[in-house]
Write an enzyme that holds these catalytic residues in place. Structure first.
Site, PDB file in Angstrom:
ATOM      1  N   GLU A 115       0.840  -1.199   0.000  1.00  0.00           N
ATOM      2  CA  GLU A 115       0.000   0.000   0.000  1.00  0.00           C
ATOM      3  C   GLU A 115       0.878   1.252   0.000  1.00  0.00           C
ATOM      4  O   GLU A 115       1.928   1.284   0.643  1.00  0.00           O
ATOM      5  CB  GLU A 115      -0.886  -0.023   1.257  1.00  0.00           C
ATOM      6  CG  GLU A 115      -2.058   0.919   1.192  1.00  0.00           C
ATOM      7  CD  GLU A 115      -2.995   0.745   2.399  1.00  0.00           C
ATOM      8  OE1 GLU A 115      -3.533  -0.371   2.593  1.00  0.00           O
ATOM      9  OE2 GLU A 115      -3.168   1.719   3.133  1.00  0.00           O
ATOM     10  N   ASP A 117       0.162   5.353   0.583  1.00  0.00           N
ATOM     11  CA  ASP A 117      -0.946   6.200   1.039  1.00  0.00           C
ATOM     12  C   ASP A 117      -0.670   7.685   1.031  1.00  0.00           C
ATOM     13  O   ASP A 117       0.416   8.120   1.433  1.00  0.00           O
ATOM     14  CB  ASP A 117      -1.254   5.900   2.524  1.00  0.00           C
ATOM     15  CG  ASP A 117      -1.815   4.521   2.745  1.00  0.00           C
ATOM     16  OD1 ASP A 117      -2.564   4.048   1.893  1.00  0.00           O
ATOM     17  OD2 ASP A 117      -1.494   3.926   3.795  1.00  0.00           O
ATOM     18  N   GLU A 119      -2.971  10.283   3.139  1.00  0.00           N
ATOM     19  CA  GLU A 119      -4.151  10.316   4.007  1.00  0.00           C
ATOM     20  C   GLU A 119      -4.238  11.680   4.676  1.00  0.00           C
ATOM     21  O   GLU A 119      -3.274  12.128   5.295  1.00  0.00           O
ATOM     22  CB  GLU A 119      -4.028   9.237   5.088  1.00  0.00           C
ATOM     23  CG  GLU A 119      -3.989   7.840   4.501  1.00  0.00           C
ATOM     24  CD  GLU A 119      -3.708   6.762   5.543  1.00  0.00           C
ATOM     25  OE1 GLU A 119      -4.379   5.729   5.498  1.00  0.00           O
ATOM     26  OE2 GLU A 119      -2.813   6.947   6.398  1.00  0.00           O
TER      27      GLU A 119
END
Ligand SMILES: *[C@@H]1O[C@H](CO)[C@@H](O)[C@H](O)[C@H]1NC(C)=O
Length: 300
Positions: A115, A117, A119
């Site tokens: 993953e 990210d 955010e």
């Protein structure tokens, strides 16, 4: 002037920060201009919370309320590419709420997925949003998930307008960009510390009250619902997992083989010096043997 600023800072932290914030120098190169915008439906589909998602022209609105959040996912998986979107975040009290744009293969590899990210961690009144960047490699479903967080404040108020956020991922490096300014580069220093399996692009808004805001101290407060994230100007360029193996990874610098220009590096260092407030490699409470990339030299 100084007195005025102090008074402003006592009453309104956000305007205070925006009035004293510094703008980064020019990166000299603008990758977002190189990649075409694609319509939402050409690139993405709703993944969950379809009743909390609305498409108007090419602007997608997703929202979180007491009943649900919402998320979307790219129709194709990719081996590498540039993934960007312009986002406008919700104003006011947004503690516990996170708005995300990320790459992942968690549905293809549950329990041990990769993953990458971006955010946006919601906040309490008067405090700035946090942009958390992260990289997971074969994250496991047990307690042994190793995050590689670097956290930033922004040099603008992300609730006042759209700004372009992008993740670039090639077999050599991952680069996070905000309005074409590289803010973080994560190199492939070893195969064990780099995501190499195809990933999809995602976006979402959801309730992460247990950790999002000051380590979970402030929770989502649904008196302020709905919490809305607006996304537009979707960009994707690169090699889908279905393209031929001769597909060449794109680049976010004038160099076709990747990397950044000296000017881009110097802006990145400038942003990290002024706006980064957490770097996992410098967190002495962490076990350094789990993140060897922090001290491994780059491969040449
Ligand atoms: C750090 O991680 C290594 C590798 O998993 C482990 O062997 C070691 O016991 C850990 N050290 C601490 C202090 O937890």
């Amino acid at each position: 002037m100084k007195m005025l600023l102090i008074i402003l800072c006592i009453f309104d932290m956000v305007s205070c920060i925006s009035s004293i914030s510094l703008w980064p120098p020019s990166p000299g190169y603008y990758p977002s201009k190189k990649f075409r915008s694609v319509s939402f439906w050409r690139g993405y589909r709703n993944l969950w919370g379809p009743q909390h998602q609305k498409l108007d022209q090419n602007a997608l609105t997703i929202w979180l309320d007491r009943t649900s959040g919402s998320g979307f996912k790219s129709t194709r998986p990719f081996r590498s590419g540039y993934f960007g979107t312009s986002i406008k975040l919700q104003q006011g009290y947004t503690a516990g709420v996170i708005t995300t744009f990320y790459l992942s293969n968690n549905e293809a590899h549950p329990g041990h997925h990769d993953e990458v990210d971006m955010e946006f961690l919601g906040t309490t009144f008067g405090k700035p949003y946090v942009l958390q960047t992260n990289v997971y490699i074969r994250g496991s479903g047990d307690d042994n998930i190793i995050g590689r967080e670097m956290k930033f404040h922004l040099w603008f108020d992300p609730t006042k307008g759209f700004h372009h956020y992008a993740i670039f991922w090639s077999p050599k490096e991952i680069i996070f960009l905000v309005d074409d300014i590289p803010i973080r580069r994560y190199e492939r220093k070893s195969d064990d510390t780099f995501p190499l399996r195809p990933m999809w692009a995602y976006g979402s808004i959801w309730d992460a009250s247990s950790w999002a805001t000051e380590d979970g101290k402030y929770k989502a407060d649904y008196r302020y619902q709905p919490f809305v994230g607006q996304f537009t100007n979707f960009k994707a360029g690169g090699c889908s997992a279905y393209s031929s193996l001769s597909c060449r990874p794109v680049s976010v610098s004038p160099y076709r083989s990747g990397g950044l220009t000296r000017k881009q590096y110097s802006v990145m260092r400038w942003v990290q010096r002024h706006y980064m407030f957490y770097d996992y490699c410098k967190d002495h409470k962490r076990n350094r043997s789990l993140t060897p990339e922090c001290w491994l030299r780059a491969r040449r």
